[in-house]
Enzyme design. Structure first.
Site, PDB file in Angstrom:
ATOM      1  N   ARG A  30       0.862  -1.178   0.000  1.00  0.00           N
ATOM      2  CA  ARG A  30       0.000   0.000   0.000  1.00  0.00           C
ATOM      3  C   ARG A  30       0.897   1.226   0.000  1.00  0.00           C
ATOM      4  O   ARG A  30       1.554   1.536   0.991  1.00  0.00           O
ATOM      5  CB  ARG A  30      -0.892  -0.018   1.245  1.00  0.00           C
ATOM      6  CG  ARG A  30      -1.732   1.237   1.463  1.00  0.00           C
ATOM      7  CD  ARG A  30      -2.855   1.330   0.476  1.00  0.00           C
ATOM      8  NE  ARG A  30      -3.943   2.168   0.979  1.00  0.00           N
ATOM      9  CZ  ARG A  30      -4.584   3.076   0.249  1.00  0.00           C
ATOM     10  NH1 ARG A  30      -4.216   3.280  -1.007  1.00  0.00           N
ATOM     11  NH2 ARG A  30      -5.582   3.764   0.755  1.00  0.00           N
ATOM     12  N   GLY A  31       0.930   1.931  -1.129  1.00  0.00           N
ATOM     13  CA  GLY A  31       1.857   3.044  -1.302  1.00  0.00           C
ATOM     14  C   GLY A  31       1.744   4.113  -0.233  1.00  0.00           C
ATOM     15  O   GLY A  31       2.753   4.610   0.279  1.00  0.00           O
ATOM     16  N   GLU A  32       0.528   4.480   0.127  1.00  0.00           N
ATOM     17  CA  GLU A  32       0.336   5.539   1.104  1.00  0.00           C
ATOM     18  C   GLU A  32       0.871   5.164   2.480  1.00  0.00           C
ATOM     19  O   GLU A  32       1.206   6.041   3.284  1.00  0.00           O
ATOM     20  CB  GLU A  32      -1.152   5.903   1.207  1.00  0.00           C
ATOM     21  CG  GLU A  32      -1.714   6.535  -0.060  1.00  0.00           C
ATOM     22  CD  GLU A  32      -3.196   6.852   0.072  1.00  0.00           C
ATOM     23  OE1 GLU A  32      -3.716   6.759   1.216  1.00  0.00           O
ATOM     24  OE2 GLU A  32      -3.830   7.180  -0.939  1.00  0.00           O
ATOM     25  N   ASP A  33       0.960   3.866   2.760  1.00  0.00           N
ATOM     26  CA  ASP A  33       1.447   3.420   4.071  1.00  0.00           C
ATOM     27  C   ASP A  33       2.964   3.310   4.131  1.00  0.00           C
ATOM     28  O   ASP A  33       3.583   3.722   5.123  1.00  0.00           O
ATOM     29  CB  ASP A  33       0.844   2.060   4.424  1.00  0.00           C
ATOM     30  CG  ASP A  33      -0.607   2.152   4.858  1.00  0.00           C
ATOM     31  OD1 ASP A  33      -1.126   3.275   4.964  1.00  0.00           O
ATOM     32  OD2 ASP A  33      -1.225   1.092   5.082  1.00  0.00           O
ATOM     33  N   THR A  34       3.567   2.719   3.094  1.00  0.00           N
ATOM     34  CA  THR A  34       4.982   2.330   3.235  1.00  0.00           C
ATOM     35  C   THR A  34       5.875   2.663   2.046  1.00  0.00           C
ATOM     36  O   THR A  34       7.049   2.309   2.060  1.00  0.00           O
ATOM     37  CB  THR A  34       5.076   0.804   3.474  1.00  0.00           C
ATOM     38  OG1 THR A  34       4.597   0.111   2.306  1.00  0.00           O
ATOM     39  CG2 THR A  34       4.261   0.377   4.685  1.00  0.00           C
ATOM     40  N   ARG A  35       5.354   3.336   1.012  1.00  0.00           N
ATOM     41  CA  ARG A  35       6.163   3.551  -0.202  1.00  0.00           C
ATOM     42  C   ARG A  35       7.483   4.264   0.093  1.00  0.00           C
ATOM     43  O   ARG A  35       8.540   3.879  -0.431  1.00  0.00           O
ATOM     44  CB  ARG A  35       5.378   4.345  -1.245  1.00  0.00           C
ATOM     45  CG  ARG A  35       6.179   4.579  -2.541  1.00  0.00           C
ATOM     46  CD  ARG A  35       5.418   5.464  -3.523  1.00  0.00           C
ATOM     47  NE  ARG A  35       4.205   4.836  -3.982  1.00  0.00           N
ATOM     48  CZ  ARG A  35       4.152   3.917  -4.941  1.00  0.00           C
ATOM     49  NH1 ARG A  35       5.268   3.515  -5.535  1.00  0.00           N
ATOM     50  NH2 ARG A  35       3.000   3.387  -5.301  1.00  0.00           N
ATOM     51  N   GLY A  62      -5.637   3.128 -13.212  1.00  0.00           N
ATOM     52  CA  GLY A  62      -7.016   3.327 -13.623  1.00  0.00           C
ATOM     53  C   GLY A  62      -7.926   2.708 -12.587  1.00  0.00           C
ATOM     54  O   GLY A  62      -7.552   2.538 -11.432  1.00  0.00           O
ATOM     55  N   GLU A  96      -4.139  -7.065  -7.023  1.00  0.00           N
ATOM     56  CA  GLU A  96      -2.796  -7.638  -7.162  1.00  0.00           C
ATOM     57  C   GLU A  96      -2.686  -8.923  -6.346  1.00  0.00           C
ATOM     58  O   GLU A  96      -2.127  -9.931  -6.797  1.00  0.00           O
ATOM     59  CB  GLU A  96      -1.735  -6.641  -6.687  1.00  0.00           C
ATOM     60  CG  GLU A  96      -1.477  -5.481  -7.627  1.00  0.00           C
ATOM     61  CD  GLU A  96      -0.340  -4.598  -7.128  1.00  0.00           C
ATOM     62  OE1 GLU A  96       0.359  -4.997  -6.163  1.00  0.00           O
ATOM     63  OE2 GLU A  96      -0.146  -3.511  -7.687  1.00  0.00           O
TER      64      GLU A  96
END
Length: 402
Positions: A30-35, A62, A96
């Site tokens: 999850r990008g917002e959490d750990t990117r 998309g 994913e």
């Protein structure tokens, strides 16, 4: 692995046809959490070790997962899932995850979860932020309930895999350990991650008291490489019927037992059934086992029990005489026996499920009350549970924890 039926269950479609991989590792997160924090550091460490790693750092997003990501997942040898607090809020992550597990099933792709500041049991049983996210998805996707069920099943399946929990520890050292294990596997593909991993990473026993709102109501298949044993006890005046049934990752019958014992209460009968289930799994030789029952008291007692780490091993070897005798041992002693014996497995879980997900074990327990002789079936089940086994195997193809 453990027994003849597992050889068939463990065979992978990739064993006969060589697969060419573009990437060693695919990172699902999850990008917002750990990117920019944990996942960034993990990616850098993998790359510095020469491990070809795919990370989504700029693909156009998309409404559905892009073809490029599907392709990257399919071209990866190992998928690493970083479960974080808001992971399940992202349908992108969940899509994913579904694809990753499909590759695991069809191509033998290796999959390992990282539980980054979240409890594995919360992921497995859709509690906390994971349950909240799925509930919101149910509202947002009323037109596509199948997708939501698929996401819930995928979360539960992935959380049952051996993984790396990371709560409050040195992240730098934690990442180094992960990278070393993955590097060892990449350099020697014949080994599984379980054969090279630090054994301390795997929790010996995970006790899961699910709240009624998220209880599993349909029997579900265990994760790859795991055995599932359902257990139950039936009670009449000072007599207890014990029933347990073991099935593999494809939902196939492995073994079942039922027996009549002297016992003082229904709770005592169920506790003895849980202990007998452990004995059955040990006899079959499986190192990773999921135990399921529908008794709240048993699971709560296991969670709060303070069984000694150095219990006398003679107590286990004498189980047969103990369970056949008058109930001279207390309920708490049986719980201690269960706690001790659970540590003899590489990984074991005790989960609370709805009675409807435990029907076959209940049937066996009830059967024992009217059949004083011990019964043990291997490979071929008794006729009185065949139809229920077939139904649960069919239903488990699309199971979901509501």
């Amino acid at each position: 692995m453990a027994w003849s039926t597992d050889a068939a269950a463990g065979s992978s479609p990739s064993s006969s046809i060589p697969i060419s991989y573009k990437y060693d590792v695919f990172l699902n997160f999850r990008g917002e959490d750990t990117r920019t924090t944990f996942t960034s550091h993990l990616y850098t460490a993998l790359r510095n070790k020469g491990i070809k790693t795919f990370i989504d750092n700029g693909l156009k997003r998309g409404e559905v997962i892009s073809r490029a990501l599907f392709k990257a997942i399919n071209e990866s040898r190992i998928s690493v899932i970083v479960f974080s607090e808001n992971y399940a809020a992202s349908t992108w992550c969940l899509d994913e995850l579904v694809e990753i597990l499909e590759c695991r099933e069809s191509k033998g792709q290796m999959v390992r979860p990282i539980f980054y500041k979240v409890k594995p049991s919360d992921v497995r049983h859709l509690r906390g932020t994971f349950g909240e996210a799925l509930a919101q998805h149910e509202l947002d996707f009323k037109h596509d309930t199948i997708a939501v069920r698929r996401w819930g099943a995928a979360l539960s399946e992935a959380a049952n895999l051996s993984g790396w929990p990371c709560m409050d520890q040195d992240e730098s050292r934690f990442i180094k350990r992960i990278v070393k294990e993955i590097a060892d596997q990449v350099s020697n593909p014949e080994l599984s991650l379980d054969e090279i991993r630090d054994p301390l990473v795997v929790t010996a026993i995970d006790l899961i008291p699910s709240p009624p709102s998220v209880l599993q109501v349909i029997w579900s298949r265990p994760a790859e490489g795991h055995l599932k044993v359902n257990y139950d006890g039936a009670y009449t005046v000072r007599k207890g019927g014990l029933g347990m049934v073991a099935r593999d990752t494809k939902g196939r019958f492995v073994a079942a037992k039922c027996r009549l014992v002297n016992v003082e209460s229904e709770d005592g009968a169920v506790a003895m059934a849980a202990l007998e289930a452990l004995c059955l799994a040990k006899e079959l030789g499986w190192p990773r086992v999921c135990f399921e029952g529908d008794s709240v008291r048993i699971v709560n007692a296991l969670q709060t029990s303070t069984a000694s780490e150095d219990s006398d091993t003679s107590s286990i070897s004498s189980f047969t005489s103990f369970s056949s005798s008058s109930s001279s041992s207390s309920f708490s002693q049986i719980i201690s026996e269960i706690q001790y014996m659970s540590r003899r497995f590489q990984q074991s879980t005790f989960s609370l499920v709805h009675q409807r997900a435990n029907v076959v074990a209940e049937m066996l327990a009830t059967h024992a009350l009217s059949n004083p002789e011990d019964n043990h079936w291997i490979l071929k089940p008794p006729t009185f549970i065949e139809s229920n086994l077939a139904k649960e195997k069919y239903d488990s193809t699309s199971h979901y924890l509501p």
